[in-house]
Design an enzyme around this catalytic site. Structure first.
Site, PDB file in Angstrom:
ATOM      1  N   SER A  69       0.805  -1.238   0.000  1.00  0.00           N
ATOM      2  CA  SER A  69       0.000   0.000   0.000  1.00  0.00           C
ATOM      3  C   SER A  69       0.828   1.273   0.000  1.00  0.00           C
ATOM      4  O   SER A  69       0.417   2.285   0.560  1.00  0.00           O
ATOM      5  CB  SER A  69      -0.955   0.054   1.202  1.00  0.00           C
ATOM      6  OG  SER A  69      -1.786  -1.055   1.200  1.00  0.00           O
TER       7      SER A  69
ATOM      8  N   GLY B 194       1.572   2.723  -2.760  1.00  0.00           N
ATOM      9  CA  GLY B 194       1.162   3.461  -3.960  1.00  0.00           C
ATOM     10  C   GLY B 194       2.050   3.169  -5.150  1.00  0.00           C
ATOM     11  O   GLY B 194       2.384   4.070  -5.920  1.00  0.00           O
ATOM     12  N   LYS B 195       2.410   1.897  -5.298  1.00  0.00           N
ATOM     13  CA  LYS B 195       3.276   1.520  -6.420  1.00  0.00           C
ATOM     14  C   LYS B 195       2.574   1.762  -7.748  1.00  0.00           C
ATOM     15  O   LYS B 195       3.193   2.171  -8.728  1.00  0.00           O
ATOM     16  CB  LYS B 195       3.624   0.036  -6.281  1.00  0.00           C
ATOM     17  CG  LYS B 195       4.987  -0.282  -6.794  1.00  0.00           C
ATOM     18  CD  LYS B 195       5.420  -1.719  -6.546  1.00  0.00           C
ATOM     19  CE  LYS B 195       4.693  -2.493  -5.502  1.00  0.00           C
ATOM     20  NZ  LYS B 195       4.179  -3.763  -5.954  1.00  0.00           N
TER      21      LYS B 195
ATOM     22  N   GLN C 130      17.188   0.046   3.686  1.00  0.00           N
ATOM     23  CA  GLN C 130      18.434  -0.715   3.499  1.00  0.00           C
ATOM     24  C   GLN C 130      18.158  -2.218   3.468  1.00  0.00           C
ATOM     25  O   GLN C 130      18.700  -2.947   2.650  1.00  0.00           O
ATOM     26  CB  GLN C 130      19.411  -0.413   4.634  1.00  0.00           C
ATOM     27  CG  GLN C 130      19.868   1.035   4.700  1.00  0.00           C
ATOM     28  CD  GLN C 130      20.778   1.269   5.903  1.00  0.00           C
ATOM     29  OE1 GLN C 130      21.629   0.442   6.209  1.00  0.00           O
ATOM     30  NE2 GLN C 130      20.582   2.384   6.587  1.00  0.00           N
TER      31      GLN C 130
ATOM     32  N   ARG D 230       6.855  12.165  -1.264  1.00  0.00           N
ATOM     33  CA  ARG D 230       6.130  12.603  -0.074  1.00  0.00           C
ATOM     34  C   ARG D 230       4.618  12.525  -0.278  1.00  0.00           C
ATOM     35  O   ARG D 230       4.135  12.571  -1.409  1.00  0.00           O
ATOM     36  CB  ARG D 230       6.508  14.040   0.233  1.00  0.00           C
ATOM     37  CG  ARG D 230       6.457  14.204   1.730  1.00  0.00           C
ATOM     38  CD  ARG D 230       7.078  15.399   2.342  1.00  0.00           C
ATOM     39  NE  ARG D 230       7.852  16.321   1.594  1.00  0.00           N
ATOM     40  CZ  ARG D 230       7.790  17.624   1.855  1.00  0.00           C
ATOM     41  NH1 ARG D 230       6.961  18.083   2.752  1.00  0.00           N
ATOM     42  NH2 ARG D 230       8.571  18.449   1.214  1.00  0.00           N
TER      43      ARG D 230
ATOM     44  N   CYS E 181     -24.684   0.414 -13.348  1.00  0.00           N
ATOM     45  CA  CYS E 181     -24.833  -1.036 -13.334  1.00  0.00           C
ATOM     46  C   CYS E 181     -25.885  -1.475 -12.309  1.00  0.00           C
ATOM     47  O   CYS E 181     -27.067  -1.253 -12.545  1.00  0.00           O
ATOM     48  CB  CYS E 181     -23.478  -1.707 -13.125  1.00  0.00           C
ATOM     49  SG  CYS E 181     -23.431  -3.307 -13.930  1.00  0.00           S
TER      50      CYS E 181
ATOM     51  N   GLY F   4     -26.692   0.065  -9.853  1.00  0.00           N
ATOM     52  CA  GLY F   4     -27.366   1.338  -9.564  1.00  0.00           C
ATOM     53  C   GLY F   4     -28.459   1.640 -10.574  1.00  0.00           C
ATOM     54  O   GLY F   4     -29.427   2.340 -10.280  1.00  0.00           O
ATOM     55  N   MET F   5     -28.312   1.123 -11.787  1.00  0.00           N
ATOM     56  CA  MET F   5     -29.375   1.269 -12.782  1.00  0.00           C
ATOM     57  C   MET F   5     -30.465   0.238 -12.501  1.00  0.00           C
ATOM     58  O   MET F   5     -31.662   0.542 -12.516  1.00  0.00           O
ATOM     59  CB  MET F   5     -28.842   1.069 -14.192  1.00  0.00           C
ATOM     60  CG  MET F   5     -29.971   1.005 -15.197  1.00  0.00           C
ATOM     61  SD  MET F   5     -29.512   0.096 -16.666  1.00  0.00           S
ATOM     62  CE  MET F   5     -31.052  -0.527 -17.223  1.00  0.00           C
ATOM     63  N   GLN F   6     -30.046  -0.977 -12.211  1.00  0.00           N
ATOM     64  CA  GLN F   6     -31.032  -2.035 -11.966  1.00  0.00           C
ATOM     65  C   GLN F   6     -31.924  -1.655 -10.778  1.00  0.00           C
ATOM     66  O   GLN F   6     -33.139  -1.858 -10.807  1.00  0.00           O
ATOM     67  CB  GLN F   6     -30.308  -3.359 -11.741  1.00  0.00           C
ATOM     68  CG  GLN F   6     -29.468  -3.767 -12.964  1.00  0.00           C
ATOM     69  CD  GLN F   6     -28.655  -5.040 -12.765  1.00  0.00           C
ATOM     70  OE1 GLN F   6     -28.603  -5.585 -11.668  1.00  0.00           O
ATOM     71  NE2 GLN F   6     -28.003  -5.510 -13.823  1.00  0.00           N
TER      72      GLN F   6
ATOM     73  N   HIS G  35     -20.226   0.738 -17.372  1.00  0.00           N
ATOM     74  CA  HIS G  35     -19.346   1.362 -16.375  1.00  0.00           C
ATOM     75  C   HIS G  35     -18.558   2.527 -16.962  1.00  0.00           C
ATOM     76  O   HIS G  35     -17.401   2.358 -17.356  1.00  0.00           O
ATOM     77  CB  HIS G  35     -18.378   0.318 -15.815  1.00  0.00           C
ATOM     78  CG  HIS G  35     -19.044  -0.685 -14.942  1.00  0.00           C
ATOM     79  ND1 HIS G  35     -19.233  -0.484 -13.591  1.00  0.00           N
ATOM     80  CD2 HIS G  35     -19.597  -1.880 -15.227  1.00  0.00           C
ATOM     81  CE1 HIS G  35     -19.860  -1.529 -13.077  1.00  0.00           C
ATOM     82  NE2 HIS G  35     -20.096  -2.397 -14.044  1.00  0.00           N
TER      83      HIS G  35
ATOM     84  N   GLU H 165     -17.216   4.878 -15.494  1.00  0.00           N
ATOM     85  CA  GLU H 165     -16.118   5.328 -14.626  1.00  0.00           C
ATOM     86  C   GLU H 165     -14.752   4.829 -15.104  1.00  0.00           C
ATOM     87  O   GLU H 165     -13.733   5.432 -14.805  1.00  0.00           O
ATOM     88  CB  GLU H 165     -16.373   4.910 -13.169  1.00  0.00           C
ATOM     89  CG  GLU H 165     -16.244   3.424 -12.847  1.00  0.00           C
ATOM     90  CD  GLU H 165     -17.519   2.605 -13.099  1.00  0.00           C
ATOM     91  OE1 GLU H 165     -18.362   3.056 -13.899  1.00  0.00           O
ATOM     92  OE2 GLU H 165     -17.657   1.513 -12.505  1.00  0.00           O
TER      93      GLU H 165
HETATM   94  N1  GLN Z   1     -25.171  -7.883 -10.089  1.00  0.00           N
HETATM   95  C1  GLN Z   1     -25.602  -7.228 -11.270  1.00  0.00           C
HETATM   96  C2  GLN Z   1     -25.427  -8.091 -12.507  1.00  0.00           C
HETATM   97  O1  GLN Z   1     -24.713  -9.050 -12.480  1.00  0.00           O
HETATM   98  C3  GLN Z   1     -24.880  -5.898 -11.451  1.00  0.00           C
HETATM   99  C4  GLN Z   1     -23.433  -6.047 -11.737  1.00  0.00           C
HETATM  100  C5  GLN Z   1     -22.668  -4.772 -11.525  1.00  0.00           C
HETATM  101  O2  GLN Z   1     -23.149  -3.837 -10.907  1.00  0.00           O
HETATM  102  N2  GLN Z   1     -21.426  -4.729 -11.990  1.00  0.00           N
HETATM  103  O3  GLN Z   1     -26.001  -7.817 -13.526  1.00  0.00           O
END
Ligand code: GLN
Length: 559
Positions: free
Chosen positions: A14, A16-17, A193, A240, A382, A384-386, A508, A510
């Site tokens: 951890s 931060g490599k 070292q 740093r 994902c 969050g949409m479902q 996704h 992101e």
């Molecule tokens: N579990 C859901 C699916 O398999 C959503 C997957 C996800 O959010 N990456 O479709």
């Protein structure tokens, strides 16, 4: 032939490599050189796709559909290098392939061993990332910490690799820790070292040391490290703690790390400019004009790494709007029992990220209902949409008990159900709908307006899908399908028409956001959160706004 930089880590994990590797990539690219990035992971899983986020953090998905280590996300955010399946190699993959070769009889009766068969497999994979492409520098990060049993074959392979391709074509960079011991009031070099000693035992002499430290490394201390670790003193670089990770390439460059790398690799030194990055990314992150608070409602909220790309993409959306983002991380399970306004009333936007399994789902649905009813900007990704679809079905379409068949196989309203191609899947590894697929956007909707395009390509990682049987009912009641996968007629984006910003995607976004090129959906989500914030603070006592503006970037609050 490309030059090679190997990056190992010592003392503790951890440090931060991944960020250090990505920053070196950025710095080298700024000189007009082409880089390729690769991560070698010592675990036996073939990929992290089947690992629990508690074990591994986020699974980063590449365009070509590989489930990879989250460090690859840093590589894509910092550099322009292309990232795919070849860029993440695990011990599991190596053994898988060596054993397949053995079964085929490729080894002609030889005893198959770690050296040379596994090590040869490793060097072959390292060569593969630059095959058939122009690459000037290949940067390879070796996962794990020096001294681990698991990473030994990788270290042996990179030791041999230097002999194969010539000493001037390879350098080894070692990231270590120089801890500050409070009782003594001193920085200590002994762990460094020891770590370098461990590396030398296996035949690797690091050329450059990156020293993670909380305090400034004085010249005398750098010289001491250089002397004891047998490196040149301008090759001891201070790493740093910084306020934003995007500052790291600047800090390395200021200390002349790029010059040292070029000298050791016999590359012509060119000055590389990071001024755009500094102005557009770092300065805006450190001194944003506005501050907003975004709630992320998930079930791995206490883990820093579980939603890594989500947090980064939100920051990018902030940068694009000259805003710093305060993350309010909300445990979805807590929402199940509490009143949503208690958690959400001071937030300017809510995001529900991806996820698997039932835990926390009902809390996410409650958060979404709150956003829909109170016109709070909502961004669903994902799962969050479902959940947004389930919420709408239950509360607007009156479908009592509507659900995804992932959570309730017997629901009378399976508004989210298993993709047909998934019905007979028995193997869990690498079998989801993975990687980039095209998506056609509906003209005039918020999604198309954000992208300023008719067709886009986005990455996926899921098994379940919007159930088209119900599409008409949703459309009529105001939840519109505004993006579809053309070949399979799959729903990729839904939006609520009568809402300032209620948008949820099956993919996704992101993963493809960059600090200097925010993903359009994140950029527009933050923009609408900013207008909501003005509305939320209207009539509020001004000191609140003032106090928020003074807070440092990307602060984290946990509810
Ligand atoms: N579990 C859901 C699916 O398999 C959503 C997957 C996800 O959010 N990456 O479709």
């Amino acid at each position: 032939m490309p030059k090679y930089i190997f990056i190992t880590g010592g003392v503790v994990s951890s440090l931060g490599k991944g960020i250090a590797s990505a920053s070196i990539g950025k710095m080298i690219e700024a000189k007009g050189l082409k880089v390729a990035m690769q991560k070698l992971d010592p675990y036996i899983n073939v990929d992290p796709g089947t690992m629990n986020p508690y074990q591994h953090g986020e699974v980063y998905v590449t365009e070509d559909g590989a489930e990879t280590d989250l460090d690859l996300g840093h590589y894509e955010r910092f550099t322009a290098s292309s990232i795919g399946r070849l860029n993440n190699v695990t011990t599991g993959q190596l053994y898988y392939s060596v054993i397949a070769k053995e079964r085929r009889g490729d080894y002609l009766g030889a005893t198959v061993q770690v050296v040379p068969h596994i090590t040869d497999e490793i060097t072959e994979r390292i060569r593969e990332v630059s095959k058939g492409r122009r690459v000037d520098v290949v940067i390879v990060e070796v996962g794990g910490t020096v001294g681990d049993i698991e990473s030994l074959p990788f270290l042996e392979a990179i030791r041999q690799f230097r002999l194969e391709v010539g000493r001037d074509n390879v350098i080894n960079i070692h990231l270590t820790l120089v801890p500050f011991i409070r009782a003594a009031g001193e920085l200590k070099t002994k762990p460094t070292q020891h770590s370098v000693g461990r590396l030398r035992e296996i035949g690797i002499q690091p050329d450059i040391l990156l020293c993670r430290t909380e305090k400034k490394l004085a010249k005398g201390l750098k010289d001491k490290i250089a002397l004891f670790c047998n490196v040149e003193s301008d090759a001891v670089i201070e790493a740093r703690d910084v306020q934003t990770i995007y500052e790291v390439p600047l800090i390395f460059q200021e200390q002349g790390l790029d010059k040292v790398i070029c000298r050791f690799l016999r590359l012509d030194y060119k000055v590389g400019s990071l001024s755009e990055w500094k102005k557009n990314v770092v300065e805006v992150s450190l001194h944003p004009k506005h501050m907003i608070r975004i709630a992320v409602v998930g079930k791995y909220i206490e883990l820093q790494d579980a939603y890594k790309s989500i947090y980064e993409a939100l920051k990018h959306g902030g940068i694009a709007n000259n805003a710093g983002v305060i993350f309010k991380k909300i445990d979805a399970e807590k929402l199940e029992h509490g009143r949503p306004e208690k958690f959400l009333k001071d937030c300017d936007g809510v995001l529900v990220p991806g996820g698997f399994g039932t835990r926390g789902v009902e809390g996410k649905i409650k958060a979404i209902q709150y956003c829909r009813e109170n016109r709070v900007p909502y961004f669903g990704i994902c799962l969050g949409m479902q959940c947004a679809v389930i919420e709408f079905a239950r509360n607007i379409l009156g479908m009592k008990g509507a659900n995804s068949t992932e959570f309730n196989k017997k629901t009378s309203y399976p508004v989210i159900s298993l993709l047909e191609e998934q019905q007979n899947v028995t193997q869990m590894g690498g079998t989801m709908r993975l990687g980039a697929y095209p998506c056609i956007l509906k003209k005039g909707a918020n999604a198309a307006k954000a992208y300023r395009a008719e067709k886009v390509s986005e990455r996926h990682r899921h098994r379940y899908e919007f159930n088209n049987k119900f599409q008409d009912l949703f459309e009529k009641a105001g939840m519109k399908v505004t993006g579809v996968y053309p070949q399979g007629d799959l729903v990729e984006i839904v939006e609520i028409e009568d809402h300032p910003w209620f948008l949820a995607v099956q993919f996704h976004p992101e993963f493809s956001s960059k600090p200097d090129q925010a993903h359009p959906l994140f950029r527009e989500f933050i923009r609408s959160a900013l207008s909501y914030r003005d509305h939320r603070l209207e009539g509020a006592v001004l000191p609140e706004a003032g106090a928020e503006a003074l807070r440092p970037v990307s602060e984290i609050e946990v509810a």
